[in-house]
Design an enzyme around this catalytic site. Sequence first.
Site, PDB file in Angstrom:
ATOM      1  N   ARG A  52      -0.126 -10.414  -3.105  1.00  0.00           N
ATOM      2  CA  ARG A  52      -1.267 -10.362  -2.454  1.00  0.00           C
ATOM      3  C   ARG A  52      -2.260  -9.819  -3.394  1.00  0.00           C
ATOM      4  NH1 ARG A  52       0.496  -6.630   2.715  1.00  0.00           N
ATOM      5  NH2 ARG A  52       2.263  -7.854   3.514  1.00  0.00           N
ATOM      6  N   ASP A  54      -6.350  -8.257  -2.652  1.00  0.00           N
ATOM      7  CA  ASP A  54      -6.958  -7.591  -1.396  1.00  0.00           C
ATOM      8  C   ASP A  54      -8.163  -8.302  -1.595  1.00  0.00           C
ATOM      9  OD1 ASP A  54      -5.187  -5.642  -1.157  1.00  0.00           O
ATOM     10  OD2 ASP A  54      -6.184  -4.056  -2.470  1.00  0.00           O
ATOM     11  N   TYR A 115      -3.464  -7.306 -14.835  1.00  0.00           N
ATOM     12  CA  TYR A 115      -4.669  -7.405 -14.223  1.00  0.00           C
ATOM     13  C   TYR A 115      -5.941  -6.871 -15.107  1.00  0.00           C
ATOM     14  CZ  TYR A 115      -3.013  -7.589  -9.402  1.00  0.00           C
ATOM     15  OH  TYR A 115      -2.526  -7.864  -8.287  1.00  0.00           O
ATOM     16  N   ARG A 201      -6.968  -0.246  -8.792  1.00  0.00           N
ATOM     17  CA  ARG A 201      -8.350   0.166  -8.273  1.00  0.00           C
ATOM     18  C   ARG A 201      -8.207   1.775  -8.157  1.00  0.00           C
ATOM     19  NH1 ARG A 201      -9.730  -2.828  -3.032  1.00  0.00           N
ATOM     20  NH2 ARG A 201     -11.522  -1.556  -3.255  1.00  0.00           N
TER      21      ARG A 201
END
Length: 251
Positions: A52, A54, A115, A201
């Site tokens: 997933r 966000d 990421y 994050r």
Amino acid sequence: MDKKRFFLEIAYFGQAYHGWQVQNNAISVQEVLNGALETLLRDPIETTGAGRTDTGVHAKQLYVHFDAVPVGILAKPERFIHSLNALLPFDVAVKRLIEVADDAHARFDATHRSYEYHLHFHKDPFIYPYSCFMRDRPDVDKMNEAARFLLGRQDFECFSKSHTQVFTNICDIRRAEWLWHNEQDLVFHITADRFLRNMVRAIVGTSLEIGLKGKPASFMQEVIESKSRGKAGVSVPAHGLYLTEVAYPYI
């Protein structure tokens, strides 16, 4: 003829979407992709993604799998990609179609994911949707010292969104590093076997507590050992985050 399994490599700009996964009352990338595939193949198609993302998060590379009979346009990969891209909105793109083994799985077979989180310090309305603007420059050396506490196989419950249903909070982080790009843009690079929801994050927000607010580099270790989301820094905005790589042993 039996159905075969295919992987699609896709990319998307996430600003208009409530993440990857289909939701009941919000538009998602998966919903848009499923709809385009159904139109092109004239058959209901369900995709499974590598993971997933966000709401508002971008992906430079994400793999999904689906099952279909390999006839017609599916037998012509270049034509298939061209036609599928024509049906998709401008902010979702298909890069590759790959026929794989029938038991290949986009989520469970991934060996690692990477990421990037982008920060910029010069106010620019043209890059704002792609990077998080900050007025003050952090102490990058200290943030990289703190990033070393992230490496290895550990319990990262402290960086997970509350009340998520996961079987474990253990992740194996293999890279965590802050690098300057063009001496103006700061990018956090992180690679792990898996990530918890909201994890990157929250790590960036905790790093900025160290780089901007005077906390010691060892604060990162304190946060990890606490297993408390309340101890970690606030989550930074989604629009600076990119999924950049998903790796498989057979691709």
